[in-house]
Design an enzyme around this catalytic site. Structure first.
Site, PDB file in Angstrom:
ATOM      1  N   LYS A   1      -3.006   1.897  -2.223  1.00  0.00           N
ATOM      2  CA  LYS A   1      -3.479   0.774  -3.041  1.00  0.00           C
ATOM      3  C   LYS A   1      -4.797   0.237  -2.492  1.00  0.00           C
ATOM      4  O   LYS A   1      -5.058   0.366  -1.291  1.00  0.00           O
ATOM      5  CB  LYS A   1      -2.447  -0.364  -3.001  1.00  0.00           C
ATOM      6  CG  LYS A   1      -1.177  -0.109  -3.782  1.00  0.00           C
ATOM      7  CD  LYS A   1      -0.254  -1.309  -3.712  1.00  0.00           C
ATOM      8  CE  LYS A   1       1.031  -1.069  -4.492  1.00  0.00           C
ATOM      9  NZ  LYS A   1       0.818  -0.957  -5.946  1.00  0.00           N
TER      10      LYS A   1
ATOM     11  N   ARG B   1      10.637   3.542  -9.087  1.00  0.00           N
ATOM     12  CA  ARG B   1      11.491   4.344  -9.968  1.00  0.00           C
ATOM     13  C   ARG B   1      12.165   5.477  -9.203  1.00  0.00           C
ATOM     14  O   ARG B   1      13.251   5.913  -9.553  1.00  0.00           O
ATOM     15  CB  ARG B   1      10.659   4.860 -11.157  1.00  0.00           C
ATOM     16  CG  ARG B   1       9.518   5.746 -10.775  1.00  0.00           C
ATOM     17  CD  ARG B   1       8.487   5.895 -11.891  1.00  0.00           C
ATOM     18  NE  ARG B   1       7.583   4.740 -11.977  1.00  0.00           N
ATOM     19  CZ  ARG B   1       6.605   4.624 -12.868  1.00  0.00           C
ATOM     20  NH1 ARG B   1       6.415   5.571 -13.787  1.00  0.00           N
ATOM     21  NH2 ARG B   1       5.827   3.573 -12.879  1.00  0.00           N
TER      22      ARG B   1
END
Ligand code: BES
Ligand code: MN
Ligand code: ZN
Length: 495
Positions: free
Chosen positions: A277, A351
């Site tokens: 990130k 996920r």
């Protein structure tokens, strides 16, 4: 700030400070009028001078006889005959703040006598507890010098008529249990990633298990390997912190009743992994375990309420780091379900841990499964910071969650889940890829999860926009603990 119920005639009341609601046209409630008499007409006289603004949350302090009622804080609830929930809440906040700003350790409240559109007394009592506990919340355990004053008022007594005593006490007990669960969730969320690791979450769960009647089991890496949880394990590969799968079982209902399963994303820090990130605001990725925290907070709340229902909490805890053995874009792993996953972006890790936790939930034969996750930045773009994203292929379950959110003041909004959205997840090399394109990112993420939730009624809450606040008020919100707790209350006592 501790709340309790007191039933005493206003004429006999002794108090340092009483919070008194004032409606449109400077109207006092029944209790307010009695207090006005006790105070020799001081309240109506002050109101007649027009010194109290009508805007919700405006306050006016009136002094009385120190041996009886020393002070009254008049609090405006706005211009509507029946106050809106927001205006009522604003009035409660302002009244408590005003009482706290003076040297009152104890306050009495008549605020629940205000008329609020569509809400009964129990709700108004609960809302006072929730608002007061929210005001009183501090996270200062990591500051060597505590900056804030002790919380005032320390005690609040809400005055009700004798007839309404029992239901009022029940409402306060429930709201207090919810606030205790919320505080736990907030504390865990606010702790930094170097303290709140997967192991720390496991310890917090074990502690909850000893304080309440909750069975806690922690699966270690070895056990997850034996279960073939290749998806969850792929996320932890870059980190020194071992992953944990934390299982909590609360058995408040009949033994034969199928449980509700709550599954929390517990990424204790999300750097993005090799798909790293950008640096700006990356510190906020310590909040990436707020789904897990909400599972612990909700279990604490319902256990304290002794809710007659069976609930299983499952927390998939890991740290997402780049490292020499971290998962690389393009790596393919096999999930516990047998489906192979091409990991195109290691930052779509939530996920991946949830996929195996969902498969693991099958063994409990749950009546419903809800996963809670700070899953996508796209959900923040879609819904902002007010409503959580709700995804479900089961209309009944979706409606119950929507209603619970409305009731609890912790709202969500249903998003679509058409199969068409899942088509972007096609992979040339595996059964499925872990990312689609940028468009509809919160929906494709939910479509990915749906592939692992075919064995039960399932809903997914994307709390990326609601679990914490940024900026000056940076901190965990404890959401969606109120929503989940209300949902379980409704399930435990349908109708
Ligand atoms: N934890 C983040 C989601 C997130 C980002 C929540 C910002 C709140 C604020 C999640 O693991 C993530 O990184 N998601 C990616 C998915 C993308 C790679 C498909 C995202 O949203 O950018
Ligand atoms: Mn991520
Ligand atoms: Zn994440």
């Amino acid at each position: 700030m501790q709340f309790s119920i007191k039933s005493s005639a206003i004429e006999a009341l002794r108090a340092e400070c009483v919070l008194v609601p004032v409606g449109p046209g400077r109207q006092l409630t029944a209790g307010g009028k009695s207090l006005d008499e006790v105070m020799g007409g001081a309240l109506s006289a002050a109101l007649a001078r027009g010194d109290l603004q009508s805007k919700a949350g405006a306050t006016l302090l009136v002094y009385g006889d120190a041996r009886k009622v020393a002070r009254a804080v008049l609090v405006a609830t706005g211009d509507d005959a029946e106050a809106s929930e927001r205006n009522f809440t604003e009035a409660v906040r302002a009244g408590l703040r005003q009482a706290g700003a003076m040297s009152c350790d104890e306050a009495a409240s008549l605020l629940h006598e205000a008329a609020v559109k569509g809400r009964d007394t129990a709700w108004k009592l609960r809302q006072q507890v929730a608002t007061g506990r929210d005001l009183a919340y501090r996270f200062e355990r990591l500051k060597s010098r505590k900056e804030s004053q002790p919380v005032r008022p320390a005690r609040v007594q809400m005055l009700v008529a004798r007839a309404g005593l029992a239901p009022a006490q029940a409402a306060v007990a429930r709201a207090t249990a919810l606030a205790n669960g919320s505080d736990l969730a907030r504390d865990l969320g606010n702790l930094p990633g170097n303290i709140c690791t997967p192991g720390y979450l496991a310890d917090a769960a074990r502690e909850l298990g000893t304080s309440f009647k909750i069975k806690v089991q922690v699966l270690e890496r070895k056990q997850m390997e034996a279960l073939k949880m290749g998806s969850l394990l792929s996320v932890a590969r870059g980190s020194e912190e071992p992953p944990k799968l934390i299982v909590l079982q609360y058995a408040g209902g009949p033994a034969k009743q199928a449980p509700v399963a709550l599954i929390g994303k517990g990424i204790t820090f999300d750097t993005g992994g090799i798909s790293i990130k950008p640096a700006a605001e990356m510190d906020e990725m310590k909040f990436d375990m707020c789904g897990a925290a909400s599972v612990l907070g909700t279990l604490r709340a319902i256990a304290e309420m002794k809710l007659p229902i069976n609930v299983v909490g499952i927390i998939a805890a890991a740290e997402n780091m780049p490292g020499g053995s971290a998962t690389k874009p393009g790596d393919i792993v096999t999930s516990m379900s047998g489906q192979t996953i091409e990991i195109l972006n290691t930052d779509a890790e939530g996920r991946l841990v949830l996929a195996d936790a969902l498969t693991y939930a099958e063994r409990f034969k749950p009546q419903a499964v809800i996963d809670i996750a700070t899953l996508t930045g796209a959900c923040v773009i879609a819904l902002g910071n007010h409503r959580s994203g709700l995804f479900s292929s089961h209309d009944g379950l979706a409606d119950s969650l929507l209603a619970a959110g409305r009731e609890a003041g912790d709202p969500c909004w249903r998003m679509p889940l058409d199969e068409e959205y899942g088509e972007g997840l096609k992979s040339n090399f595996a059964d499925v890829a872990n990312v689609g394109g940028r468009a509809g990112g919160s929906i494709t993420a939910a479509c990915f999860l749906a592939r692992f939730a075919r064995q039960f009624d399932w809903a997914h809450l994307d709390i990326a926009g609601t679990a914490w606040r940024s900026g000056a008020a940076k901190g965990s919100s404890a959401r969606p603990v109120p929503l989940l707790t209300q949902f379980l209350i409704d399930r435990a006592a349908p109708g």
